[in-house]
Motif scaffolding. Sequence first.
Motif, mmCIF file in Angstrom:
data_model
loop_
_atom_site.group_PDB
_atom_site.id
_atom_site.type_symbol
_atom_site.label_atom_id
_atom_site.label_comp_id
_atom_site.label_asym_id
_atom_site.label_seq_id
_atom_site.Cartn_x
_atom_site.Cartn_y
_atom_site.Cartn_z
ATOM 1 N N ARG A 154 -14.219 6.196 5.898
ATOM 2 C CA ARG A 154 -14.092 4.963 5.115
ATOM 3 C C ARG A 154 -12.776 4.954 4.350
ATOM 4 O O ARG A 154 -12.278 5.985 3.917
ATOM 5 C CB ARG A 154 -15.239 4.855 4.107
ATOM 6 N N PHE A 155 -12.234 3.754 4.202
ATOM 7 C CA PHE A 155 -11.030 3.531 3.387
ATOM 8 C C PHE A 155 -11.337 2.425 2.388
ATOM 9 O O PHE A 155 -12.067 1.490 2.713
ATOM 10 C CB PHE A 155 -9.853 3.079 4.270
ATOM 11 N N HIS A 156 -10.785 2.561 1.203
ATOM 12 C CA HIS A 156 -10.902 1.453 0.261
ATOM 13 C C HIS A 156 -9.521 0.843 0.145
ATOM 14 O O HIS A 156 -8.529 1.576 0.013
ATOM 15 C CB HIS A 156 -11.380 1.953 -1.112
ATOM 16 N N GLN A 157 -9.463 -0.464 0.234
ATOM 17 C CA GLN A 157 -8.126 -1.066 0.259
ATOM 18 C C GLN A 157 -8.035 -2.245 -0.688
ATOM 19 O O GLN A 157 -8.997 -2.982 -0.890
ATOM 20 C CB GLN A 157 -7.787 -1.385 1.714
ATOM 21 N N ILE A 158 -6.842 -2.357 -1.299
ATOM 22 C CA ILE A 158 -6.602 -3.470 -2.203
ATOM 23 C C ILE A 158 -5.643 -4.436 -1.503
ATOM 24 O O ILE A 158 -4.689 -4.013 -0.846
ATOM 25 C CB ILE A 158 -6.044 -2.977 -3.559
ATOM 26 N N VAL A 159 -5.942 -5.714 -1.615
ATOM 27 C CA VAL A 159 -5.107 -6.725 -0.965
ATOM 28 C C VAL A 159 -4.445 -7.561 -2.067
ATOM 29 O O VAL A 159 -5.128 -8.064 -2.955
ATOM 30 C CB VAL A 159 -5.968 -7.647 -0.065
ATOM 31 N N ARG A 177 -6.744 3.552 0.854
ATOM 32 C CA ARG A 177 -6.753 5.010 0.664
ATOM 33 C C ARG A 177 -8.049 5.548 1.252
ATOM 34 O O ARG A 177 -9.121 4.934 1.121
ATOM 35 C CB ARG A 177 -6.714 5.320 -0.834
ATOM 36 N N SER A 178 -7.917 6.707 1.887
ATOM 37 C CA SER A 178 -9.090 7.301 2.537
ATOM 38 C C SER A 178 -10.128 7.765 1.506
ATOM 39 O O SER A 178 -9.776 8.279 0.447
ATOM 40 C CB SER A 178 -8.643 8.486 3.366
ATOM 41 N N LEU A 179 -11.400 7.558 1.869
ATOM 42 C CA LEU A 179 -12.489 8.021 0.986
ATOM 43 C C LEU A 179 -13.127 9.290 1.551
ATOM 44 O O LEU A 179 -14.245 9.651 1.182
ATOM 45 C CB LEU A 179 -13.557 6.930 0.839
#
Length: 459
Positions: A154-159, A177-179
């Motif tokens: 999983r990755f958390h991403q900001i747009v 960024r990788s979780l």
Amino acid sequence: MQTGLFNRSRLQLAGWYALVMSLLLSLVGIVVYQVIIRAYMDSIDRELETVAGTLNTGIELYLKQPGRLEPFVKKLLPDICLIGESCPSQPDLKHSHSFWTDHHMLNKIHQSDYSIRVLDPSGKLIAVSGSRVDLPLTIGSQTWQFVVDSEGNRFHQIVSPLHTSDNQLWGYLQVGRSLKELDSRLAALRLAFLLGLPATIIFIGVSSWWLAGLAMRPIHHSYQQMQRFTADAAHELRTPLTAILATLDSTRRLPSLTELEARDTLKTIERQVNRFFELVKDLLLLSRLEQHTLSANPQLLCLNELMNDLVEEFSALAEAVNLKLIAEIQSHKPLYIFADEDQIYRLVSNLVVNAIQYTSSSGCITLVLESGERYAIIEVRDTGIGISPEHLAHVFDRFYRVNNDRSRQTGNAGLGLSIARAIVETYGGSIRVKSEVGKGSTFTIQLPLLKTPTSESLR
Ligand code: ADP
């Protein structure tokens, strides 16, 4: 039967306790787990916000035409790769633009599993950067998104939207960024919970069983006492009834009855009925005293007068069995208590009767009244048979008799001292005994004194 009942109740109690404790523990586990996730995610999100904010500000400075990435951006992100062009395999981080005042952050982007992507307003990928360039493309302008790569990480991403200098929408910047590290830590935590929970539940179950046993002990004890009391009371009540029936039976078998025999029979029956009646009265008195339901008439009571009355009353009885009854009553100051006269009389007379009963002739009984600091002290001393230490702790128990056979001869049921103790406790006092076999016994009563009574209360 009752052991089964108590074991069942103990099991139920332990079961409920274990259930509640397990639920609480699971709840605490879930809350801790959520707090850990939140704390990790917060720190990751803060890091993402900083990186995305810094990049956004830097890139926007050079954006002129929507969808067209100015070459200068390469200085900001040395490893940026425009879609359709060949990309550098080893980015030159050392010669990156002075904009990166914090080189540590730039290094972090390359060392951690970061993904930086630039999209045009329609969501078409324009350029990629960072250590992960293979993430599936997401469209949409939601600020926070989760992305999953081909391996399930999983990755958390900001747009964040990118604007040109004249404030036209240029496109979007996605920083992810990788979780993986978080997920592996959470997996370890879940495993620890999963393995730890059954072990903890077993431990809670065992300790619940033990605690339930502790909690049931006093109930079990008083239940046993109640059963013993019922059995003793039934036994004591049956004794005079059996004697009455036996007398009636033997009289009925006689062919004829003289008047004298009839009177003797009636006297025997009367004696047994009286014994039965006394026993019922004592039992009622005891139970009312213990339940505090006895209607009493408490009043200002002068103990000196009461003790003198007792000495007067029992002197003749003592003399009749060749015993000396001595009174040592403090005379300089009368002692007052607030109590029911009949009850206090009954309390002391029980002790005096016992002293007379258990002292052989030519012995001596002494009645003492003196004043303690806050208590009046009454002592009944005798030079009688005494009580051995193993019996001493039980003489105040209901129906307890040191020597069953001998007491049966005297017709006593073993309630005298338990009544005495119940009366003393009603008035917040205490009773204790010291005794030596063959030398005699001393019963000591303490009753709370009334402070010097006013002339008004004396009236
Ligand atoms: P009882 O009615 O049988 O006298 P109590 O409750 O008054 O019952 O006394 C319990 C037992 O304590 C008696 O059976 C007796 O064995 C013992 N006891 C009580 N007072 C004395 C005493 N002064 N000397 C020796 N034994 C005593």
